[in-house]
Design a protein around this motif. Structure first.
Motif: not given
Lengths: 207, 755
Positions: B488-492
């Motif tokens: 999720a953090k990378i996608v953000a």
């Protein structure tokens, strides 16, 4: 607007004839005289004589002057609106109803309900059709709107039955197939006008 | 042909139409400007959601200084143009078009399904065509049954709308024109009887030529009561109208001019529950609630029900468990901790308008067909690059996908990291720490483990170089991944630094709403109440339950969609029994609230909901197709305290792997109740899968996932590549909602014989 035109019953122009009646008695003495005269003159037997003459002619001569309802009925006007009838096509015997739903739509007492489906011959088939005669006001709109002259008013004016269902189903209203030749064309509202043929416009056939 | 000239759509222009001065922006057609200003221009073939078809020529207008007539649907307005839409000449022109449309058109309006809502009927009356002036020999054209729809060429006016919808919206490309003068017809080149997306084509048919087979001849349009609602099968929450007569849904329609529905939305309407009010049942439910310590529920519920559950938690101290919503909510929280916004920034509209798309972690055609439709629109309208990244190739996407990147199941974290690092090289405004993490990735190792070639990523980045509007679509595979938080953090990063519209497709209808409204717990504990899922005491709208509750077509309320929009849905069918609100009232919650929708105005504003009451929510589309349904969630600023972690090594998935994915048209136990939808209850695998797990076609096997016992027949589908099999979940009744672990798993099974 005055009410004059509504009050004018317009009786004068019709062909009424005044009966040749004597003056009515005015004084008490005149009334007593009239009663005594009528009682003693034997006018009662004049009427009884007519009855006896008719009885004799019925028994030994020309027959009845009254209609023997319910064993016989007088012909009814084609425009009379009684219990509905569902007509069939004369050639094929198929019923005329195409299930368009216009009668259901126009019915002002919401008494017609129908269900339709797609049948095996790729046609629209009426799978259920009922008229709630408890609600029907016999207004005739259904017959008038029907594009196929399928639902019409018949002459069955006796709307008494043990069960309401006795005549509210499609099959009960439908012309029995064996009586197809007896089927009468409807003459009431919505029927084909007498000059219908003159109103037909032909499609151009260019090919 | 496409113009290479750059269009500056921000430029303001002024056009005078019928004496009215209309302001608009450059690039709009005359018709669009006229409609936006309430000026009527008749059309027969125009369909807002596709490119102008220009087959009917009804929309002709006169433009001052231009010889002849102009087609307003495709002609872009120029600054200062003076347009006349109504004149004697134009009327004559349009009238003669209508005369031609009416040549030999069968006079069967009495039985035609379209009667009462037919464009041809309306325009024929409008232009006073009351007799046939031309004629031609009528060829024999029998009605064709195409499965979900049937086609009557005799009624067809060849407007081409259906063909365009099949090509540009649903993307199944089944319909084509067969041109031959008066003998022209629409032909179905695929002739697939199970292709339900043709229902979309039927919904735009202006006449009765293309109609739904199931609805054919069953009712006239005017007899049906139209109930505006929202589709509750998937997270798209599409607008739809239930058309009801005698407490039965006859068909589903929509604002086909602007919106579309997937096959499940259009044909999946037969789910309902029925019950009577039995006070004893309610008393039993109250007793169960008073001794329970956990409520486990499916996220296919309305926002109001979710709020009732949350209030019950606050009052009675229950644990609330909804696994799919919890996983999604956690993913979103991690996402927000980097992006700084409470929600993702993309929606379906942004997908349709983008010209470069990446889909990752979802079998999108079956998971969310609406996303696929919008991808198709992007592909057909903007010639978008569509990159599909998944362990399994999907044949249904072949015509729009420009690059397919296969990765190993389980390696999503590495794949996302590889993507991010490749795109990050262009970006200058990345913070130092993030850049260093991405730069220090062991690219070689990651690409080896995930099986994604470095050159594949290179091609991807290169092909995106000249594109402007990027979208990244993330699907349900990653929410239950072990490393979901870091993914999720990378996608953000894509949203925050790389100028992407990111869409996190919610796994179920209201996973987004539930995750925002409820404070969810991880595990059940003690006596469990199941709401639309199994529990020690079960409330639900199907199957053997202790208290029957209404299904979503029998409730009013709101749902939170993929578009971050809170949309209202209404009661289509009667329900006599008890609702969750009745149970809550019996427990002393919301005594003063009469109906469930009384909770709509109490939805948490701290999560972006608005305190609008249900009856004030708008539900319509304006003349330009803008959506006015409910309201959009406010996107709130949140703290950016999320720290990227290093990418972990990958759990490998060797051998036979099964993938939990529903077949097309099926989403949930609700769709499983709909008889018109196609069913496929088998475990369908590739021939390699069969070899690897020593199974042959027709074997009956049983296996266990997340504690749920499956017993299925195994079938081989040679079109599947790799050692994979699809395991449907939709037919598992109320236990479907319990299945929420990572969608790929190794299959351990017992053979039970042959089918």
């Amino acid at each position: 607007m005055s009410l004059e035109q509504f009050k004018d019953r317009n009786v004068g122009v019709q062909n009424y004839r005044q009966l040749d009646l004597p003056q009515s008695p005015t004084t008490a003495m005149c009334k007593v005289k009239q009663v005594a005269k009528r009682s003693l003159k034997g006018e009662l037997f004049v009427g009884l004589g007519v009855t006896v003459r008719e009885m004799v002619s019925t028994l030994f001569g020309k027959g009845l002057h009254t209609t023997q309802y319910p064993f016989e009925k007088l012909p009814i006007s084609p425009r009379y609106r009684a219990i509905h009838e569902m007509l069939r096509l004369l050639e094929s015997g198929n019923y005329r109803c195409i299930g368009c739903g216009l009668c259901e739509k126009i019915c002002i007492s919401n008494c017609i309900s129908m269900e339709t489906r797609y049948d095996e011959n790729q046609r629209k088939e009426v799978s259920a059709y009922t008229i709630n005669f408890g609600r029907c006001i016999f207004c005739g709109y259904c017959a008038e709107v029907c594009p196929e002259l399928a639902i019409v008013h018949g002459g069955r004016y006796e709307t008494a039955s043990e069960q309401r269902a006795s005549f509210s189903l499609f099959e009960d209203m439908l012309t029995p197939i064996d009586q197809l030749s007896l089927q009468q064309e409807y003459q009431g509202f919505g029927a084909v006008s007498p000059n219908a043929d003159d109103n037909i416009k032909k499609t151009p056939l260019a090919y | 042909m496409a113009h290479k000239v750059k269009i500056d759509t921000t430029k303001e222009i002024t056009v005078t139409i019928d004496g009215k001065v209309c302001k608009s922006s450059y690039g709009k057609t005359i018709l669009e400007i006229a409609r936006a200003n309430g000026i009527y221009v008749p059309t027969m073939c125009y369909l807002t959601k596709v490119k102008p078809i220009a087959s009917c020529r009804m929309c002709v207008v006169e433009v001052e200084g231009v010889n002849g007539m102009v087609l307003s649907c495709q002609e872009k307005a120029t600054d200062g143009a003076v347009v006349t839409t109504q004149s004697q000449e134009l009327h004559k022109q349009r009238q003669s078009i209508m005369k031609l449309y009416n040549v030999n058109h069968p006079l069967e309006c009495g039985v035609c399904d379209k009667s009462g809502e037919c464009d041809l009927q309306n325009k024929t009356l409008e232009f006073g065509v009351n007799q046939q002036s031309f004629s031609t020999k009528e060829p024999h054209r029998p009605v064709q049954d195409w499965g979900f729809v049937s086609y009557d060429a005799g009624l067809c006016i060849m407007c081409e709308k259906c063909v365009r919808v099949a090509n540009e919206i649903t993307g199944n490309e089944a319909l084509q024109l067969s041109v031959g003068g008066y003998n022209s017809t629409i032909i179905n080149v695929k002739n697939d009887k199970f292709d339900a997306s043709l229902g979309e084509s039927a919904s735009v048919c202006p006449v009765g030529a293309l109609v739904n087979t199931h609805f054919k001849y069953t009712s006239n349009a005017w007899e049906l009561k139209k109930i505006p609602a929202s589709c509750t099968h998937c997270a798209s929450g599409c607008e739809l109208t239930y058309e009801v007569k005698d407490d039965t849904i006859y068909r589903v329609s929509n604002h086909a001019e602007f919106t579309s529905l997937c096959p499940a939305g259009r044909y999946g309407f037969e789910f309902r529950s029925s019950s009577a009010k039995v006070p004893l049942d309610l008393a039993r439910a109250v007793e169960a609630f008073s001794k329970a310590s956990t409520i486990q529920f499916s996220s296919i519920i309305t926002n109001e029900e979710a709020l009732i559950l949350q209030k019950l938690k606050e009052k009675m101290g229950y644990k609330l468990v909804s696994k799919e919503a919890k996983a999604y909510g956690d993913f979103l929280t991690s996402y927000s901790s980097v992006s700084g916004k409470s929600l993702y920034n993309g929606d379906l509209k942004s997908i349709a308008s983008s010209d470069a798309l990446i889909v990752l972690g979802s079998r999108i055609n079956t998971d969310n067909p609406m996303v696929k439709y919008h991808m198709t629109m992007a592909s057909k309208h903007n010639r978008a690059r569509v990159v599909y990244m998944h362990p399994l190739e999907d044949d249904a996407l072949n015509n729009i996908v420009t690059q397919y990147i296969k990765y190993e199941a389980g390696s999503e974290e590495g794949v996302v990291a590889l993507l991010a690092s490749a795109f990050a090289q262009k970006s200058l405004d990345l913070p130092f720490e993030i850049k260093s993490i991405l730069d220090n990735l062991d690219v070689g190792n990651l690409s080896a483990e995930s099986n994604v070639g470095e050159e594949e990523i290179e091609i991807l980045v290169k092909s995106f170089a000249k594109k402007k509007r990027f979208s990244l679509i993330i699907g349900a595979d990653v929410y239950a991944h072990k490393r979901a938080s870091n993914i999720a953090k990378i996608v953000a990063l894509f949203e925050k630094y790389l100028d992407f519209s990111v869409i996190l497709v919610p796994p179920t209808t209201n996973a987004l709403g539930v995750s925002q409204i409820c404070e969810l717990d991880d595990k059940c504990d003690g006596f469990t109440i199941g709401y639309n899922t199994l529990g020690d005491f079960t409330l639900g709208s199907m199957g053997e339950v202790d208290l029957i509750t209404p299904s979503l077509s029998q409730q009013e309320g709101t749902i939170t969609t993929l578009n971050k929009r809170v949309v209202p849905t209404n009661v289509a069918l009667d329900f006599e029994g008890y609702t969750l609100h009745d149970v809550a009232r019996a427990l002393g919650l919301g005594i003063k609230i009469d109906y469930t929708v009384g909770y709509t105005s109490k939805l948490p504003t701290s999560k972006g909901f608005k305190s609008e009451s249900f009856d004030d929510l708008p539900n319509y589309f304006d003349v330009q197709g803008n959506e006015h349904r409910g309201y959009l969630l406010d996107i709130l600023e949140v703290a950016t305290d999320g720290k990227l972690e290093d990418v972990c090594p990958i759990d490998t998935f060797d051998g036979a792997v099964i993938y939990n994915a529903n077949p097309i048209m099926q989403f949930s136990p609700h769709t499983a109740l709909c008889l018109k939808l196609i069913e496929s209850r088998a475990l369908i695998g590739s021939s390699q899968f069969a070899l690897a797990s020593k199974l042959s076609d027709g074997d009956k096997i049983s296996y266990n996932i997340d504690g749920i016992e499956f017993s299925r027949v195994f079938r081989i589908d040679t079109s599947i590549k790799g050692t994979f099999a699809f395991n449907p979940l939709y037919d598992m009744g109320l236990s479907s909602a319990l299945l929420s672990s990572y969608r790929f798993s190794r299959l351990e099974f017992k053979k039970e014989g042959r089918d």
